[in-house]
Design an enzyme around this catalytic site. Structure first.
Site: not given
Lengths: 100, 462
Positions: B59, B134, B158
């Site tokens: 990420k 996210s 997330s």
């Protein structure tokens, strides 16, 4: 708990954030909606009895206070928008305004 | 795999798959840079490592030396970190290949990966829908088969929410299990690095590698790496609680059916299942949306155009520089959260919002302790109230977006380990089931997940 346009502008100044005049009405409405939503926790009687929740270890551990080699792959001159002779270059401080 | 040629082949194949999945807008690293880096990494990888040659996507809010770290934000466009996250360093030491940086909601603030300055990521099975957020980019790449595993981060669900939406496994470890060094801070008392895998085993072995003590993070517990459990024959002896508050009347019928089936399977595996209550659950989302923005407003104060990323110039003095850089560099959701966070911490409102939220957090954590103290080993719940929603559906109403995290934020508030695994589908869209464990007992949670994964018809209609 709804907020006014002026309150949003005051908070934006505290947060050092420019807010676009065009987006201000929608932002004010959305902030009011969020604050009304989160205010529902006020309906629960305050409790001082629950054990305070602290995530992580019970005590902060410190690293040994030793001088070590520079741990970064490269220095701030490659990161900063403006950097010269060991200093970050920024505009003058200017007049500090009252937010009161 | 221990032959260097095999690592090179794995690197090339992973790059090809990621580039083929370009339409998902899940990977932010340009193809040429990705190929070049993967070749170098494969040549340098340790053949004796337990993850030798395994591609792992990262990420974009986790610092890497190989690629830029933008956090999905314009304010860090082009930023190259001078250090790497401990989790990334551990992966590399184990021989894994870092296969680029994945799209995410800006600074991890969002539940759909629509709040990225680099465009929204698409759901791998239905491009009109969101992959969750996210950490939606990592989830989409794993679900599309481009990589077997990925790293995400959790502040309020997330990893588990996108894992549920994309039909893969997502694990959030106990707060303090994995070092946060090199994870760009959003809500420091909540943030943890988590993992995605196509199977429980893939996710668990990556978690095992990145877990353990780190002198660079004082909130990381001084414990050994997670021990991987074996696949159990049965769940005899496990007591699994089903909290009634996680099954509200408006839960999507297909989600309820999938959960009912999973609970039946847990019983058939030998677990004792009992209904339990976590009475403060309904206050978890409002509590989270006070504490997380408050911490974010402080953590994000460092992005001011003086030291990092681009500076939006033309300012005559320092404060104007701060305001213009932050005003232009942050997207709408981050701006909203900074403002809400500043508001709830400001004089006159602190007690009514922030202090009260901290008290509520203590009550939510106490709810879990009460249940675990009464002999329950694990909790089983739906991960999300619905399958993946349509892109744009919740953009205009932030509160509707926040409520999609209703079943996942509690574990972050209480610092507990939790994971999502696929338990069925509805009209082709995956449904996730959530296991919540006791602090630092990830091995028990993973053991139960192994057992459930073997019997649950994850690809079948609920």
């Amino acid at each position: 708990m709804s907020v006014t346009r002026e309150e949003v502008l005051k908070i934006a100044r505290l947060a050092e954030l420019d807010v676009d005049e065009d987006t201000l009405p929608v932002l004010t409405e959305q902030m009011s909606r969020i604050l009304e939503f989160v205010a529902q926790i006020g309906a629960v009687p305050a409790s001082e009895t629950a054990k305070p929740f602290v995530p992580g270890p019970d005590a902060v551990r410190f690293r040994p206070d030793e001088v070590r080699p520079w741990p970064l792959a490269f220095g701030p001159s490659e990161l900063a928008p403006a950097f010269r002779s060991g200093f970050f270059l920024v505009p003058k401080l200017g007049q500090f305004e009252e937010d009161g | 795999m221990s032959d260097p040629g095999e690592a090179l082949a794995s690197a090339k194949a992973a790059a090809d798959r990621i580039i083929r999945a370009k339409r998902l807008n899940a990977c932010l690293t340009p193809p040429k840079e990705l190929r070049q880096s993967l070749t170098k990494q494969a040549q340098a990888a340790h053949p004796s490592g337990v993850l030798y040659g395994m591609p792992v996507a990262i990420k974009d809010n986790i610092c890497t030396l190989e690629f830029t770290t933008t956090c999905g934000s314009k304010i860090l466009e082009g930023y190259r970190s001078p250090y790497e996250a401990t989790a990334v360093a551990k992966l590399k030491a184990a021989g894994a290949l870092i296969t680029g940086k994945t799209n995410c909601d800006e600074f991890g603030m969002g539940s759909s990966t629509e709040h990225s300055a680099y465009g929204r990521a698409l759901h791998p099975f239905d491009k009109t829908r969101v992959p969750g957020g996210s950490s939606g980019g990592s989830a989409a790449l794993v679900a599309a088969g481009a990589v077997p595993a990925g790293l995400g981060s959790e502040t309020g669900g997330s990893v588990r929410q996108p894992a549920s939406f994309c039909g893969i496994v997502g694990i959030k470890p106990t707060y303090g299990r994995v070092s946060r060094y090199g994870l760009v801070a959003f809500g420091s008392s909540l943030d943890q690095i988590g993992v995605f895998g196509r199977s429980v085993h893939d996710a668990a072995r990556v978690l095992s590698v990145i877990s353990g003590r780190d002198p660079k993070d004082s909130t990381c517990e001084a414990r050994d790496s997670l021990r991987l459990p074996t696949v159990p024959e049965s769940l005899q002896g496990f007591v699994i609680g089903v909290p009634k508050e996680y099954f509200p009347p408006d839960l999507a019928p297909a989600v309820r059916r999938a959960c009912d089936r999973a609970i039946r399977l847990l019983k058939e595996l030998g677990a004792a299942v009992r209904e339990v209550s976590l009475p403060h659950t309904q206050y978890a989302v409002p509590t989270y949306y006070i504490i997380a923005p408050a911490e974010a407003s402080s953590n994000l104060a460092r992005y001011d155009g003086a030291r990092y990323g681009p500076r939006f110039n033309g300012a005559l003095d320092m404060r104007a520089l701060y305001r213009s850089t932050r005003g232009e560099g942050f997207g709408p959701e981050v701006r909203r959260r900074i403002l809400v966070g500043t508001y709830v911490l400001s004089s006159g409102y602190y007690d009514a919002y922030y202090r009260r939220a901290q008290q509520m957090r203590a009550l939510i954590a106490q709810d879990f302790r009460n249940v675990f103290d009464r002999g329950v080993d694990l909790l089983f719940t739906p991960t999300t109230p619905t399958p993946a929603f349509k892109a744009g559906e919740k953009l205009a109403d932030p509160v509707a977006m926040y409520l999609s995290d209703i079943f996942v934020v509690t574990a972050n508030l209480a610092g507990l380990p939790a994971m999502s695994l696929p338990i069925g589908r509805v009209k082709g869209l995956p449904i996730g089931g959530q296991l919540i464990g006791q602090a630092f007992l990830e091995d028990e949670m993973i053991e139960a997940a192994y057992a459930l994964e073997r019997v649950v018809p994850a690809a079948g209609d609920a």
